[in-house]
Design a protein around this motif. Structure first.
Motif, PDB file in Angstrom:
ATOM      1  N   ASN A  25       0.823  -1.218   0.000  1.00 54.84           N
ATOM      2  CA  ASN A  25       0.000   0.000   0.000  1.00 54.84           C
ATOM      3  C   ASN A  25       0.853   1.262   0.000  1.00 54.84           C
ATOM      4  N   VAL A  26       0.232   2.361  -0.413  1.00 53.53           N
ATOM      5  CA  VAL A  26       0.981   3.607  -0.619  1.00 53.53           C
ATOM      6  C   VAL A  26       1.519   4.184   0.687  1.00 53.53           C
ATOM      7  N   VAL A  27       0.921   3.817   1.810  1.00 52.30           N
ATOM      8  CA  VAL A  27       1.349   4.366   3.099  1.00 52.30           C
ATOM      9  C   VAL A  27       2.718   3.818   3.507  1.00 52.30           C
ATOM     10  N   VAL A  28       3.009   2.578   3.133  1.00 51.11           N
ATOM     11  CA  VAL A  28       4.159   1.867   3.718  1.00 51.11           C
ATOM     12  C   VAL A  28       5.245   1.480   2.717  1.00 51.11           C
ATOM     13  N   THR A  29       5.110   1.862   1.464  1.00 47.43           N
ATOM     14  CA  THR A  29       6.012   1.350   0.428  1.00 47.43           C
ATOM     15  C   THR A  29       7.481   1.629   0.744  1.00 47.43           C
ATOM     16  N   ASN A  30       7.797   2.871   1.049  1.00 46.44           N
ATOM     17  CA  ASN A  30       9.190   3.253   1.303  1.00 46.44           C
ATOM     18  C   ASN A  30       9.755   2.555   2.536  1.00 46.44           C
ATOM     19  N   PHE A  31       8.973   2.519   3.609  1.00 49.76           N
ATOM     20  CA  PHE A  31       9.421   1.893   4.860  1.00 49.76           C
ATOM     21  C   PHE A  31       9.645   0.392   4.660  1.00 49.76           C
ATOM     22  N   THR A  32       8.747  -0.238   3.904  1.00 50.55           N
ATOM     23  CA  THR A  32       8.879  -1.667   3.626  1.00 50.55           C
ATOM     24  C   THR A  32      10.162  -1.956   2.849  1.00 50.55           C
ATOM     25  N   ALA A  33      10.421  -1.146   1.818  1.00 49.07           N
ATOM     26  CA  ALA A  33      11.631  -1.343   1.009  1.00 49.07           C
ATOM     27  C   ALA A  33      12.885  -1.158   1.863  1.00 49.07           C
ATOM     28  N   ASN A  34      12.899  -0.099   2.681  1.00 51.25           N
ATOM     29  CA  ASN A  34      14.066   0.160   3.531  1.00 51.25           C
ATOM     30  C   ASN A  34      14.259  -0.938   4.574  1.00 51.25           C
ATOM     31  N   GLY A  35      13.168  -1.428   5.139  1.00 54.81           N
ATOM     32  CA  GLY A  35      13.247  -2.485   6.143  1.00 54.81           C
ATOM     33  C   GLY A  35      13.800  -3.772   5.572  1.00 54.81           C
ATOM     34  N   CYS A 197       2.954  -4.188   8.272  1.00 55.22           N
ATOM     35  CA  CYS A 197       3.117  -4.442   6.834  1.00 55.22           C
ATOM     36  C   CYS A 197       4.550  -4.861   6.525  1.00 55.22           C
ATOM     37  N   LEU A 198       5.513  -4.180   7.157  1.00 51.49           N
ATOM     38  CA  LEU A 198       6.912  -4.564   6.972  1.00 51.49           C
ATOM     39  C   LEU A 198       7.141  -5.981   7.494  1.00 51.49           C
ATOM     40  N   LEU A 199       6.551  -6.302   8.633  1.00 57.54           N
ATOM     41  CA  LEU A 199       6.700  -7.651   9.194  1.00 57.54           C
ATOM     42  C   LEU A 199       6.217  -8.705   8.196  1.00 57.54           C
ATOM     43  N   THR A 200       5.091  -8.449   7.534  1.00 59.09           N
ATOM     44  CA  THR A 200       4.586  -9.403   6.538  1.00 59.09           C
ATOM     45  C   THR A 200       5.613  -9.611   5.428  1.00 59.09           C
ATOM     46  N   SER A 201       6.242  -8.526   4.985  1.00 58.28           N
ATOM     47  CA  SER A 201       7.258  -8.644   3.933  1.00 58.28           C
ATOM     48  C   SER A 201       8.506  -9.356   4.443  1.00 58.28           C
ATOM     49  N   VAL A 202       8.837  -9.156   5.725  1.00 57.57           N
ATOM     50  CA  VAL A 202       9.960  -9.881   6.331  1.00 57.57           C
ATOM     51  C   VAL A 202       9.657 -11.385   6.358  1.00 57.57           C
ATOM     52  N   ILE A 203       8.405 -11.738   6.675  1.00 60.26           N
ATOM     53  CA  ILE A 203       8.005 -13.153   6.613  1.00 60.26           C
ATOM     54  C   ILE A 203       8.217 -13.677   5.188  1.00 60.26           C
ATOM     55  N   GLY A 204       7.910 -12.847   4.203  1.00 61.51           N
ATOM     56  CA  GLY A 204       8.154 -13.225   2.812  1.00 61.51           C
ATOM     57  C   GLY A 204       9.625 -13.531   2.556  1.00 61.51           C
ATOM     58  N   ALA A 205      10.508 -12.683   3.090  1.00 61.72           N
ATOM     59  CA  ALA A 205      11.956 -12.893   2.907  1.00 61.72           C
ATOM     60  C   ALA A 205      12.401 -14.217   3.520  1.00 61.72           C
ATOM     61  N   PHE A 206      11.862 -14.542   4.705  1.00 63.23           N
ATOM     62  CA  PHE A 206      12.231 -15.796   5.365  1.00 63.23           C
ATOM     63  C   PHE A 206      11.615 -16.995   4.644  1.00 63.23           C
ATOM     64  N   ALA A 207      10.386 -16.829   4.133  1.00 60.12           N
ATOM     65  CA  ALA A 207       9.732 -17.914   3.391  1.00 60.12           C
ATOM     66  C   ALA A 207      10.468 -18.211   2.084  1.00 60.12           C
ATOM     67  N   ALA A 208      11.203 -17.225   1.591  1.00 64.29           N
ATOM     68  CA  ALA A 208      11.972 -17.421   0.350  1.00 64.29           C
ATOM     69  C   ALA A 208      13.155 -18.358   0.557  1.00 64.29           C
ATOM     70  N   VAL A 209      13.599 -18.505   1.823  1.00 70.25           N
ATOM     71  CA  VAL A 209      14.794 -19.338   2.069  1.00 70.25           C
ATOM     72  C   VAL A 209      14.521 -20.560   2.947  1.00 70.25           C
TER      73      VAL A 209
END
Length: 270
Positions: A25-35, A197-209
C-alpha cells in the motif's frame, strides 16, 4: 522450535539476499523497502499488471497487501499470485482492514479463493473476517475480541490450507499441525504505521529461504521483534519517530546469536 534454527534462517536470508516482490500500500512502500534492505533482502515494488507475472515468477516470495486497494491493483495481485503459484514462489497475504468495509473483506476472500497462499498474516480481526468469523475491527486495527486467538488461527489454517500468523500482544503461528506462540516485540510498534506491513514482507523474505513456512514465520517474527526490542530500548526517551529509524538500524544489526538468545517461543501443539 530449535532457537539456533531461527538464527540460521536469519543468516540464510542475508546470504541468499532473496528478491521479495511487494504489491503493497501507498502508506508503507518506502518503509517496507528500507526495512527489507536493512535486513538483508532485496525488495522490488512492481504494480503494473503488464509486468507483475514476470516479476513474481523470478522472485523468492510475493507479498500482497490490500492496505490501499483499488480495482487495478487487485487485478494485478491476482495475476501475480497465479504466476507465483505456477512457479512455486510462496505468496504471503496481509489482509489489511478486512472486516472494516465489505469491499476489503470481499477482496481478501477473493484473493484466497483464486490464489494458493503460503501464509496469511494479520491481526485477529482481519484473519477472523477472512474466514467468516465475527470479530470487531476499528479502521484497520483489531478491536477487542473475546475469542480464542489460537483456536481462530488453527481454524483459519485448516480452512485455507495455509500457515496463519496472528500478531498481537502475543503472536500465534500455525500450519494446522504445529502451533507456536512468540512473545517478543514492544508496544511502540503499534505507534508507527507500517510496522505490521513490513513484518509481513519480512516473513516473505524468510519464506523465500525456508520451505517450512511456519518455521520461516517464527524465525521472521523473532528476528524482527528482537530488533524492535533493542530499538525501543535505545529510543525510549525520544518516541516513535526515532524508534522507526532505529528499527531500520537494528534490523541490519540483529544477529543469529541475538535471535537465538532473546527469542521467546513456545510450541503448544503437534
Amino acid at each position: 522450535m530449535d532457537m539456533h534454527k531461527i538464527g540460521e534462517t536469519l543468516q540464510k536470508v542475508r546470504e541468499v539476499n532473496p528478491l521479495v516482490h511487494n504489491i503493497t500500500n501507498v502508506v508503507v512502500t518506502n518503509f517496507t523497502a528500507n526495512g527489507l534492505l536493512a535486513l538483508g533482502a532485496s525488495p522490488v515494488m512492481a504494480y503494473a499488471k503488464e509486468e507483475v507475472a514476470d516479476m513474481a515468477k523470478i522472485a523468492g516470495a510475493l507479498v500482497l497487501n490490500i492496505g490501499t486497494l483499488n480495482e487495478t491493483e487487485i487485478e494485478a495481485m491476482i495475476i501475480a499470485g497465479k504466476s507465483a503459484n505456477e512457479s512455486g514462489v510462496p505468496v504471503i497475504l496481509d489482509p489489511v482492514g478486512a472486516g472494516a468495509t465489505a469491499y476489503r473483506t470481499q477482496t481478501a476472500r477473493k484473493i484466497v479463493s483464486e490464489v494458493q497462499i503460503a501464509a496469511l498474516r494479520g491481526n485477529a480481526a482481519e484473519v477472523a473476517n477472512v474466514v467468516g468469523e465475527n470479530w470487531t475491527i476499528k479502521g484497520v486495527d483489531a478491536g477487542a475480541g473475546a475469542g480464542d486467538v489460537i483456536a481462530l488461527a488453527q481454524k483459519a489454517a485448516e480452512q485455507l490450507r495455509t500457515t496463519v500468523v496472528i500478531t498481537g500482544k502475543e503472536d500465534v503461528v500455525t500450519d494446522g499441525a504445529k502451533t507456536y506462540i512468540v512473545r517478543n516485540g514492544h508496544p511502540i510498534l503499534t505507534k508507527v504505521t507500517g510496522t505490521g506491513c513490513l513484518l509481513t514482507s519480512v516473513i516473505g523474505a524468510f519464506a523465500a529461504v525456508e520451505k517450512d513456512i511456519a518455521e520461516a514465520a517464527v524465525a521472521a517474527l523473532v528476528s524482527y521483534e528482537v530488533a524492535a526490542e533493542v530499538a525501543a530500548k535505545k529510543t525510549v526517551e525520544e518516541g516513535p519517530g526515532s524508534f522507526q529509524i532505529e528499527l531500520l538500524n537494528q534490523l541490519s544489526k540483529v544477529s543469529a546469536a541475538d535471535a537465538a538468545q532473546y527469542g521467546s517461543v513456545e510450541k503448544i501443539a503437534e
